[in-house]
Design a protein around this motif. Sequence first.
Motif, PDB file in Angstrom:
ATOM      1  N   THR A  75      59.745 -37.578  52.837  1.00 31.49           N
ATOM      2  CA  THR A  75      60.628 -38.512  52.135  1.00 31.49           C
ATOM      3  C   THR A  75      61.428 -37.775  51.075  1.00 31.49           C
ATOM      4  N   ILE A  76      62.712 -38.057  51.008  1.00 28.31           N
ATOM      5  CA  ILE A  76      63.557 -37.585  49.912  1.00 28.31           C
ATOM      6  C   ILE A  76      64.044 -38.803  49.155  1.00 28.31           C
ATOM      7  N   ILE A  77      63.790 -38.813  47.850  1.00 28.06           N
ATOM      8  CA  ILE A  77      64.245 -39.909  46.987  1.00 28.06           C
ATOM      9  C   ILE A  77      65.520 -39.457  46.292  1.00 28.06           C
ATOM     10  N   ASN A  78      66.613 -40.112  46.627  1.00 23.36           N
ATOM     11  CA  ASN A  78      67.911 -39.807  46.038  1.00 23.36           C
ATOM     12  C   ASN A  78      68.101 -40.694  44.811  1.00 23.36           C
ATOM     13  N   LEU A  79      68.048 -40.104  43.631  1.00 22.54           N
ATOM     14  CA  LEU A  79      68.121 -40.848  42.380  1.00 22.54           C
ATOM     15  C   LEU A  79      69.549 -41.121  41.932  1.00 22.54           C
ATOM     16  N   GLU A  91      73.945 -35.147  53.204  1.00 16.56           N
ATOM     17  CA  GLU A  91      72.497 -35.200  52.980  1.00 16.56           C
ATOM     18  C   GLU A  91      71.857 -36.230  53.918  1.00 16.56           C
ATOM     19  N   LYS A  92      72.482 -37.387  54.041  1.00 21.19           N
ATOM     20  CA  LYS A  92      71.946 -38.431  54.907  1.00 21.19           C
ATOM     21  C   LYS A  92      71.867 -37.966  56.351  1.00 21.19           C
ATOM     22  N   GLU A  93      72.919 -37.306  56.813  1.00 20.45           N
ATOM     23  CA  GLU A  93      72.954 -36.779  58.174  1.00 20.45           C
ATOM     24  C   GLU A  93      71.847 -35.751  58.376  1.00 20.45           C
ATOM     25  N   ALA A  94      71.681 -34.860  57.398  1.00 17.12           N
ATOM     26  CA  ALA A  94      70.667 -33.809  57.505  1.00 17.12           C
ATOM     27  C   ALA A  94      69.262 -34.403  57.520  1.00 17.12           C
ATOM     28  N   CYS A  95      69.039 -35.444  56.718  1.00 16.20           N
ATOM     29  CA  CYS A  95      67.726 -36.089  56.695  1.00 16.20           C
ATOM     30  C   CYS A  95      67.418 -36.734  58.042  1.00 16.20           C
ATOM     31  N   GLU A  96      68.402 -37.393  58.614  1.00 12.56           N
ATOM     32  CA  GLU A  96      68.203 -38.027  59.918  1.00 12.56           C
ATOM     33  C   GLU A  96      67.865 -36.987  60.977  1.00 12.56           C
ATOM     34  N   ALA A  97      68.556 -35.860  60.937  1.00 12.64           N
ATOM     35  CA  ALA A  97      68.313 -34.796  61.916  1.00 12.64           C
ATOM     36  C   ALA A  97      66.937 -34.159  61.729  1.00 12.64           C
ATOM     37  N   ALA A  98      66.469 -34.099  60.480  1.00  9.58           N
ATOM     38  CA  ALA A  98      65.191 -33.445  60.185  1.00  9.58           C
ATOM     39  C   ALA A  98      64.006 -34.409  60.233  1.00  9.58           C
ATOM     40  N   GLY A  99      64.274 -35.682  60.470  1.00 12.85           N
ATOM     41  CA  GLY A  99      63.201 -36.663  60.518  1.00 12.85           C
ATOM     42  C   GLY A  99      62.655 -37.024  59.146  1.00 12.85           C
ATOM     43  N   ILE A 100      63.508 -36.924  58.125  1.00 14.94           N
ATOM     44  CA  ILE A 100      63.115 -37.259  56.750  1.00 14.94           C
ATOM     45  C   ILE A 100      63.658 -38.643  56.405  1.00 14.94           C
ATOM     46  N   ASP A 101      62.838 -39.439  55.741  1.00 12.92           N
ATOM     47  CA  ASP A 101      63.264 -40.758  55.282  1.00 12.92           C
ATOM     48  C   ASP A 101      63.996 -40.588  53.960  1.00 12.92           C
ATOM     49  N   LEU A 102      65.286 -40.925  53.931  1.00  8.71           N
ATOM     50  CA  LEU A 102      66.075 -40.835  52.704  1.00  8.71           C
ATOM     51  C   LEU A 102      66.040 -42.187  52.003  1.00  8.71           C
ATOM     52  N   VAL A 103      65.504 -42.218  50.798  1.00  8.82           N
ATOM     53  CA  VAL A 103      65.383 -43.448  50.020  1.00  8.82           C
ATOM     54  C   VAL A 103      66.326 -43.367  48.823  1.00  8.82           C
ATOM     55  N   ASP A 104      67.217 -44.339  48.692  1.00 10.50           N
ATOM     56  CA  ASP A 104      68.140 -44.383  47.563  1.00 10.50           C
ATOM     57  C   ASP A 104      67.544 -45.239  46.448  1.00 10.50           C
ATOM     58  N   PHE A 105      67.290 -44.629  45.307  1.00  8.51           N
ATOM     59  CA  PHE A 105      66.721 -45.330  44.161  1.00  8.51           C
ATOM     60  C   PHE A 105      67.510 -44.877  42.940  1.00  8.51           C
ATOM     61  N   GLN A 106      68.505 -45.655  42.551  1.00 11.29           N
ATOM     62  CA  GLN A 106      69.428 -45.214  41.500  1.00 11.29           C
ATOM     63  C   GLN A 106      68.807 -45.299  40.108  1.00 11.29           C
ATOM     64  N   VAL A 107      68.948 -44.208  39.383  1.00  7.42           N
ATOM     65  CA  VAL A 107      68.458 -44.103  38.010  1.00  7.42           C
ATOM     66  C   VAL A 107      69.620 -43.617  37.149  1.00  7.42           C
ATOM     67  N   PHE A 108      69.626 -44.000  35.888  1.00  6.13           N
ATOM     68  CA  PHE A 108      70.717 -43.607  34.988  1.00  6.13           C
ATOM     69  C   PHE A 108      70.191 -42.660  33.916  1.00  6.13           C
ATOM     70  N   SER A 109      70.979 -41.625  33.643  1.00  9.05           N
ATOM     71  CA  SER A 109      70.529 -40.588  32.716  1.00  9.05           C
ATOM     72  C   SER A 109      70.941 -40.838  31.278  1.00  9.05           C
ATOM     73  N   ARG A 110      71.936 -41.702  31.057  1.00  5.23           N
ATOM     74  CA  ARG A 110      72.411 -41.944  29.696  1.00  5.23           C
ATOM     75  C   ARG A 110      72.287 -43.420  29.327  1.00  5.23           C
TER      76      ARG A 110
END
Length: 237
Positions: A75-79, A91-110
């Motif tokens: 799993t890759i968590i995209n913040l 990144e999404k394409e690469a994750c699909e090709a590698a069999g990785i679940d890409l999870v979008d979880f937005q976080v704010f730094s400021r």
Amino acid sequence: MVKLTPKKKKRPHEAADLATAEGRKRARRELVWGDHGFLRARFSNLHRIAPDMWRANQPSPRQVVAHAKARGIKTIINLRGASTKGYYLLEKEACEAAGIDLVDFQVFSRDTPTKEAIFGARDLFERIEYPALMHCKSGADRAGIMSVLYMLLHEKVPFAEARQQLSLKYLHVKHGKTGMLDAFFDAYERYNDGRAPEAWKPFLDWVEEDYDRMAVKTEFLENFGTKVQIDKILGRE
């Protein structure tokens, strides 16, 4: 008489079509130049923070494949949240090709984190498949606060140890608006001031019952003028 020219509205960014050669070139340009991928080519800010969790800056498609092969990442968590920009599409394409679940979880730094984001992070860590990697753009701030939460809520380490994930070691600099993340954890420490570590109020109980997000944010902003403002220098999101 001064004639004012109205500002032009920004057109919504249209995603590049990866099915075409030109679209793929455009996505690559957006990754390498628009998103400063050339700076990350030799520096990934990659760290293993627990047996099954890694943190890093924005990975390139090649690095995604490397994570899958070398570390068994599931799993890759995209913040940064979902995007129409090339860095995300590739990144999404690469994750699909590698069999990785890409999870979008937005976080704010400021900004100070919401209660919903904190409890959402807890639930996220409970449901994903491991080993996992989480990243933002630089791997410093959003990856930092999420790493603190991961160590606190999933690994159950002491607060002082977990908080080290938000430090200069990982390129986090608190002398800008990203210092709001530090202010959040400072508020929890102040609440427990004078108590032995074992007597501290449980973190999630404090978040639910005592944490005043806007008060923490307001206090930080009132003192912000005395801090060194380096956000623009660092080019942080």
